[in-house]
Design an enzyme around this catalytic site. Structure first.
Site, mmCIF file in Angstrom:
data_model
loop_
_atom_site.group_PDB
_atom_site.id
_atom_site.type_symbol
_atom_site.label_atom_id
_atom_site.label_comp_id
_atom_site.label_asym_id
_atom_site.label_seq_id
_atom_site.Cartn_x
_atom_site.Cartn_y
_atom_site.Cartn_z
ATOM 1 N N GLU A 47 0.848 -1.209 0.000
ATOM 2 C CA GLU A 47 0.000 0.000 0.000
ATOM 3 C C GLU A 47 0.873 1.243 0.000
ATOM 4 O O GLU A 47 1.836 1.327 0.774
ATOM 5 C CB GLU A 47 -0.907 -0.026 1.237
ATOM 6 C CG GLU A 47 -2.229 0.669 1.020
ATOM 7 C CD GLU A 47 -3.115 -0.039 -0.009
ATOM 8 O OE1 GLU A 47 -3.024 0.295 -1.206
ATOM 9 O OE2 GLU A 47 -3.894 -0.927 0.404
ATOM 10 N N ASP A 50 2.980 1.903 -5.002
ATOM 11 C CA ASP A 50 2.987 1.859 -6.479
ATOM 12 C C ASP A 50 3.716 3.060 -7.072
ATOM 13 O O ASP A 50 4.450 2.930 -8.042
ATOM 14 C CB ASP A 50 1.576 1.680 -7.075
ATOM 15 C CG ASP A 50 0.561 2.747 -6.710
ATOM 16 O OD1 ASP A 50 0.829 3.572 -5.811
ATOM 17 O OD2 ASP A 50 -0.522 2.770 -7.343
ATOM 18 N N GLY A 143 -11.998 3.477 -1.073
ATOM 19 C CA GLY A 143 -10.731 2.756 -1.200
ATOM 20 C C GLY A 143 -10.833 1.552 -2.112
ATOM 21 O O GLY A 143 -9.934 0.714 -2.151
ATOM 22 N N SER A 145 -11.484 1.903 -5.486
ATOM 23 C CA SER A 145 -11.182 2.370 -6.851
ATOM 24 C C SER A 145 -12.391 2.536 -7.738
ATOM 25 O O SER A 145 -12.404 2.085 -8.902
ATOM 26 C CB SER A 145 -10.178 1.433 -7.527
ATOM 27 O OG SER A 145 -9.012 1.402 -6.801
ATOM 28 N N GLU A 179 -6.132 10.655 -14.730
ATOM 29 C CA GLU A 179 -6.307 11.014 -13.313
ATOM 30 C C GLU A 179 -5.206 11.993 -12.851
ATOM 31 O O GLU A 179 -5.471 12.934 -12.119
ATOM 32 C CB GLU A 179 -6.297 9.732 -12.466
ATOM 33 C CG GLU A 179 -6.778 9.984 -11.081
ATOM 34 C CD GLU A 179 -7.789 8.961 -10.562
ATOM 35 O OE1 GLU A 179 -8.388 8.217 -11.352
ATOM 36 O OE2 GLU A 179 -7.959 8.932 -9.344
ATOM 37 N N ASP A 191 -4.572 1.007 -9.392
ATOM 38 C CA ASP A 191 -6.026 0.868 -9.497
ATOM 39 C C ASP A 191 -6.459 0.604 -10.935
ATOM 40 O O ASP A 191 -7.258 -0.297 -11.206
ATOM 41 C CB ASP A 191 -6.719 2.134 -8.986
ATOM 42 C CG ASP A 191 -6.301 2.478 -7.566
ATOM 43 O OD1 ASP A 191 -5.617 1.657 -6.940
ATOM 44 O OD2 ASP A 191 -6.658 3.564 -7.096
ATOM 45 N N TYR A 240 -3.228 12.839 -0.189
ATOM 46 C CA TYR A 240 -2.567 11.812 -1.005
ATOM 47 C C TYR A 240 -1.367 12.409 -1.735
ATOM 48 O O TYR A 240 -0.260 11.860 -1.679
ATOM 49 C CB TYR A 240 -3.576 11.239 -2.004
ATOM 50 C CG TYR A 240 -2.999 10.144 -2.874
ATOM 51 C CD1 TYR A 240 -3.067 8.820 -2.490
ATOM 52 C CD2 TYR A 240 -2.376 10.447 -4.077
ATOM 53 C CE1 TYR A 240 -2.526 7.809 -3.279
ATOM 54 C CE2 TYR A 240 -1.832 9.453 -4.878
ATOM 55 C CZ TYR A 240 -1.913 8.140 -4.479
ATOM 56 O OH TYR A 240 -1.374 7.153 -5.257
#
Ligand code: GLA
Length: 404
Positions: A47, A50, A143, A145, A179, A191, A240
Site C-alpha cells: 500500500e 505503487d 478505497g 477504486s 487522473e 487501481d 494523497y
C-alpha cells in the site's frame, strides 16, 4: 444470509445493466448498442508503494461500473450518471477547458470519463462522441477504486467505437494519465491496472517499475472480506499528493548518500536504517513505511505459493500498523474495524485497503469462519462506533470488458 448488510455476491449485476439500459432508452429513444463493465479493486499488500516503484498485490473485485453506450450523432458526448442523477456533455473542443458546450463547468464526476477522452485524444486515437448512461456498485470514496472503474469502463467504450485496440496495460496507463493530468490526483498505476487486467479468482502481483505482472492463486480455504466503515475520504483533498511529495523528498535527500537510487524501491532496509536520522522526522516516517512495505510485499508471492496464510496475514497486520503510525493515513473508524477483525476467530490478517483516510478494510478469513466473522465484525463495529458498516464477501473477477 440473515444480515442484509452482508452481501455475498453481486445480485445487483443484472439489475444495474437493466436499469442503465432502460434509462438509456428513455433518454436517447433507442437501445444502447453496447454495454461495458470495469471492476473496482481491493489491495491485499503493497500500500502506497505503487508510486515508489514497489510491488502491489491487488485483485479486481466483483463490483463494477457498467456503461450503456452508442455512438452519438452530435459533435458532443452526452453522459448520464445514474448514481448522481445528473447529465453532462463535452466535446473534443471543450474538453481541455473542462466545460460543457454551454460554457458551464463539468461536474466533478464527469472529469473521469472526460479525462479518459482527453488522454486518448493525446494519443491521437479516434475518439468518437458517445451517448452513455452509467452506474456502479463500487462504493465511492471507499478505497475500492470506483474512479478507476469508471475510467476503465469508458476506455472500453471508446475503444469499441473508435475501432482501435490497446492492450489492457496501455489502457490502464492512459487512465492513470487522465487522473494525474486531468483530474489532478497524482495516483500510481495500481487501481487502473487491477481494473483493466483483473483475472477471475486470482490475485495480481505487479512490479510497478517494470510493469511486469503475474497472477498469484489465492488458496481455496480463505475468503477476502471487505468491510466498509462508511466513513468517506476525498482523494483529491491533497493528503494523497502530500504523501507522494514526501516520498519524492525522501529520495532527493537519500540521494545525497546513495546517488544511484531512483526511487524508494532502490533503498534496502539496512541502508534506510543507516541514513534515516538524516531525514526530517515526518519524511523519515513516510519513507520508512514505503521501504518496509516493499520488503513485506516482496515476501507475498512465496508465502501464498506455499499456502502460508498465517504469515501472509501477519504482514497484512503489520502493514496496517505502519499505515496508521508511519504513513498516517488511517482514521479511528478504520482502526476500530481492524482491531475487532483481528480479534475474531478465523481472521488471518486485517488492514485498511487503498489510499486510506476512511473507506474499507480488507480481511483474509478462513472459509469456514467467514459468515460468523462477517456478522460479528458488523455487530462489534456498530456497537463501538454507532455506524452501520457494509461487509462484502468478495470474489476476484475479470478486468474491464465489453459485455455486449
Ligand atoms: C490510491 C491510488 C493508488 C495507490 C493507493 C495506495 O488508490 O490511486 O495508485 O497509490 O491509493 O496504495
Amino acid at each position: 444470509m440473515a444480515d442484509s448488510r452482508i452481501e455475498t455476491d453481486l445480485q445487483t449485476d443484472m439489475n444495474i445493466i437493466e436499469n442503465i439500459t432502460n434509462i438509456y432508452h428513455e433518454k436517447f429513444g433507442h437501445s444502447p448498442a453496447h454495454i461495458a463493465r470495469a471492476p473496482g479493486r481491493v489491495n491485499l499488500l503493497g500500500e502506497h508503494v505503487d508510486y515508489n516503484d514497489g510491488f502491489v498485490l491487488p485483485a479486481a473485485i466483483d463490483r463494477a461500473t457498467y456503461v450503456a453506450f452508442s455512438p452519438a450523432d452530435a459533435p458532443h458526448s452526452t453522459l448520464a450518471a445514474v448514481d448522481f442523477d445528473q447529465q453532462a456533455s463535452f466535446s473534443a473542443e471543450s474538453i481541455s477547458t473542462k466545460t460543457q458546450p454551454d460554457g458551464s463547468p463539468l461536474p466533478e464526476w464527469t472529469l473521469y470519463p472526460a479525462g479518459v477522452m482527453w488522454a486518448l485524444m493525446e494519443e491521437k486515437l479516434l475518439v468518437p462522441s458517445i451517448n452513455a448512461v452509467f452506474a456502479s456498485d463500487v462504493p465511492r470514496g471507499s478505497g475500492l477504486s470506483s474512479s478507476a472503474s469508471v475510467e476503465m469502463a469508458f476506455a472500453i467504450a471508446w475503444q469499441t467505437l473508435g475501432g482501435w485496440t490497446l492492450p489492457p496495460m496501455k489502457r490502464a496507463l492512459l487512465g492513470q494519465k487522465a487522473e494525474n493530468k486531468y483530474v489532478g490526483v497524482n495516483c500510481g498505476i495500481m487501481d487502473q491496472f487491477a481494473s483493466a487486467c483483473g483475472v477471475e479468482n486470482k490475485l495480481l502481483l505487479l512490479d510497478c517499475r517494470s510493469l511486469e505482472w503475474k497472477t498469484v492463486p489465492l488458496p481455496d480455504n480463505v475468503s477476502i472480506v471487505i468491510a466498509d466503515t462508511t466513513v468517506r475520504r476525498k482523494l483529491t483533498s491533497g493528503e494523497y499528493n502530500k504523501r507522494r511529495s514526501a516520498c519524492e523528498e525522501a529520495v532527493r535527500l537519500l540521494q545525497l548518500n546513495l546517488p544511484n537510487i531512483k526511487s524508494l524501491r532502490d533503498v534496502s532496509v539496512d541502508n534506510f536504517n543507516r541514513l534515516a536520522k538524516k531525514l526530517p522526522d515526518e519524511i523519515e516516517k513516510r519513507a520508512r513505511h514505503v521501504v518496509e512495505e516493499i520488503g513485506r510485499s516482496n515476501q507475498a508471492e512465496t508465502l501464498l505459493k506455499v499456502g502460508n496464510i498465517q504469515n501472509f496475514g501477519k504482514l497484512m497486520n503489520e502493514c496496517h500498523v505502519s499505515l496508521r503510525d508511519l504513513y498516517e493515513v488511517s482514521c479511528p473508524e478504520l482502526d476500530v474495524m481492524v482491531r475487532i477483525a483481528q480479534s475474531l476467530e478465523g481472521c488471518y490478517g486485517s488492514r485498511l485497503t487503498g489510499a486510506g483516510f476512511g473507506g474499507c478494510t480488507v480481511n483474509l478469513v478462513a472459509v469456514e469462519h467467514t459468515e460468523q466473522f462477517a456478522n460479528a465484525l458488523a455487530k462489534g463495529f456498530e456497537s463501538e462506533t454507532g455506524l452501520r458498516p457494509n461487509i462484502y464477501i468478495t470474489a476476484a473477477s475479470n478486468g474491464a470488458e465489453l459485455l455486449k
